[in-house]
Design a protein around this motif. Sequence first.
Motif: not given
Length: 326
Positions: A205-206, A208-210, A213, A275
Amino acid sequence: MSGPLLVNYTNSTKDTNGANISTLEFIFICFPEVHTWDISGLLLFFLLVALMSNMTIFAVIVIEPRLHHPMYYFLAMLSVTDICLSMVATPKILVMLWTDSATVTASACFTQMFFSIMWSASESSILLIMAYDRYVAICNPFHYSSIITKQFMAKACVFILVRNTAVALPMPLLAVNLDYCSNREIHHCYCENMSVEKLACNDNTSSSIYGLVIFILVGGSDVLLIIISYFIILRTVVVARSFTAASKAFRTCGSHFIVMSMFYITIATTIVSNRAVKEIPRPVHVVLSLLHHLLPPALNPVVYGVLTKEIRHAIHRFIRTIKIQP
């Protein structure tokens, strides 16, 4: 030659719950449904066009004294970035398609991931700086030489290098810290971060989120600032009510607007399709991602060569000076 590109990979020193990065290899599943020679011919064509056209633009700007101005220096920087972006993955893909050597070591994969993100972010930064250069030239022409100085260009180069290295580096570092399962088949033609992180056994998750963002903050902020600069330029031209001013704005901004649109549309389409639109067939994701690496680099110099009179005339002079010796 057709069919999936599959090669056995080395066993890891860990079990199937994770993989040792030092011995880890990935396998590319590129275009198993398509005749690989057809694809490789198209990729080779775009790569050659990108390399030859960008090297021509760069050489003309370096050789032609009339083009030794900031606007064209930024264009030379864009040409160098386009060459690097087109070379990040395409040569490896061509070798893979021609030889069926579809494996890649983890270190090479994460290195490719870093440079892919870094050069893409660098192109975005250069397009932003070029938009600012056009804003100053049209909206504040009398102070152009005092604003766009050699010191400004040096600071711009440092900004591009530092910002985009800082943006790109965390992605492969996050990928390195993931545990990879026994299935190490990357359903892509290169180490695209979203395709690699899907192979992790643990939570990604980290990472993917990075990635999301960074796309929103970096790409989004660059696009927003470019749009603001164009809005101010348009307002200035409308207020001036001058055909000469409008013609100058079109000449100086038209090519940049087309190049900017191609770059951001290809990269946004790639990310959104990966995505958000899961029903899109996998080959479409692959093709869209490859287009981002090849289409803007191949077409950018063509656009500038056609729409920028000074570049077009300089290329003509450059061609006339070439003498073929017997």
